[in-house]
Design a protein around this motif. Structure first.
Motif, short mmCIF file in Angstrom:
data_model
loop_
_atom_site.label_atom_id
_atom_site.label_comp_id
_atom_site.label_asym_id
_atom_site.label_seq_id
_atom_site.Cartn_x
_atom_site.Cartn_y
_atom_site.Cartn_z
N THR A 129 0.88 -1.19 0.18
CA THR A 129 0.07 0.04 -0.11
C THR A 129 0.79 1.23 -0.10
OG1 THR A 129 0.00 -0.20 2.39
CG2 THR A 129 -1.97 -1.22 1.11
N TYR A 152 0.74 6.55 1.42
CA TYR A 152 0.25 5.44 0.58
C TYR A 152 0.54 5.55 -1.02
CZ TYR A 152 -1.58 4.28 5.06
OH TYR A 152 -1.67 3.94 6.33
N LEU A 207 -3.86 -0.36 4.97
CA LEU A 207 -4.13 1.36 4.98
C LEU A 207 -4.35 1.67 6.37
CD1 LEU A 207 -6.79 1.52 2.04
CD2 LEU A 207 -4.15 2.12 2.10
#
Length: 267
Positions: free
Chosen positions: A156, A180, A216
């Motif tokens: 990510t 990210y 995340l």
């Protein structure tokens, strides 16, 4: 999550140790083989001895990063699935030669022209050369992590991992926390607060490393979370370059010494 943060710090320390070991080799060659009375005549042999030291350190740095990347992937519960970490950015011979030339004889001659003694000029060049060669060596690991994150569908993003005594620029970048890949995530919003192109920059004598993220909901690593709070406090009511300058002024006036002291106490 805590295990990943600890692994990231272990990886950064391992890379720092590699850089320190290489620096000792660089200094040994520079001081033993370089003749300050015959700079141009002695330099070709010195450069020939220095080049494999940097190349070997870079290869080792990259290999450690590839292994660490796969360990981080497995620790995050991501199946191997046939993924192989990316290879490092290739170091062009001309780039390595140019770096050594500029930080070696060119820097020495500049120091002499500025009125320094031969020994002072040797020392000044040594500092520049160590910083430059460490950058090139650690680029091995940094490029492996960056390229692997970019090519890994399961990754990510990444975090910037610093020691307890980063410069203002590195502290600012580390305060972003996890960055990210997707522009639909908070990473883009965090990036927008800072000046400069790209999300991850380095400089000579920089001890920072990147560490991959696979969710995340990644934790802040090391001092990054506190740095984020400090960034928000010190830049409140500002933006753009004014925010960067406000944080830098605070860091140089009191922030850096406080973090370094805290790091020494913790160690």
């Amino acid at each position: 999550m805590a295990g990943q943060a600890q692994a990231a710090q272990t990886f950064r320390r391992t890379q720092a140790l590699l850089a320190a070991q290489m620096a000792r080799q660089i200094l040994h060659v520079w001081r033993d083989l370089m003749d300050p009375a015959k700079v141009d005549a002695s330099w070709p042999a010195v450069r020939a001895a220095l080049m494999p030291i940097v190349q070997q350190a870079r290869t080792h740095s990259a290999a450690l990063a590839a292994a660490a990347y796969m360990d981080a992937r497995r620790a995050a519960g991501v199946p191997d699935g046939g993924f192989d970490p990316a290879g490092p950015l290739q170091l062009a011979i001309a780039r390595l030669e140019s770096s050594l030339d500029v930080t070696g004889p060119v820097e020495f001659k500049k120091a002499i022209a500025a009125g320094r003694s031969p020994q002072q000029a040797m020392d000044a060049a040594a500092v520049r050369m160590v910083g430059s060669t460490q950058y090139l060596a650690l680029e091995g690991a940094r490029s492996v992590i960056s390229k692997s994150v970019d090519s890994d569908d399961q990754a990510t993003g990444w975090s910037r991992v610093t020691d307890a005594d980063p410069c203002a620029w590195c502290a600012m970048l580390a305060s972003r926390g996890p960055i990210y890949k997707s522009e639909r995530t908070a990473g883009r919003d965090q990036n927008a607060r800072f000046e400069g192109d790209g999300a991850f920059k380095y400089h000579d004598h920089c001890a920072c490393q990147a560490w991959p993220a696979f969710t995340l909901d990644e934790p802040f690593i090391g001092i990054a979370e506190k740095l984020y709070d400090d960034w928000l406090r010190e830049t409140r009511g500002t933006g753009g370059k004014r925010a960067v300058n406000a944080f830098r002024r605070w860091w140089e006036a009191e922030g850096r010494s406080a973090y370094a002291t805290a790091g020494q106490s913790a160690g």
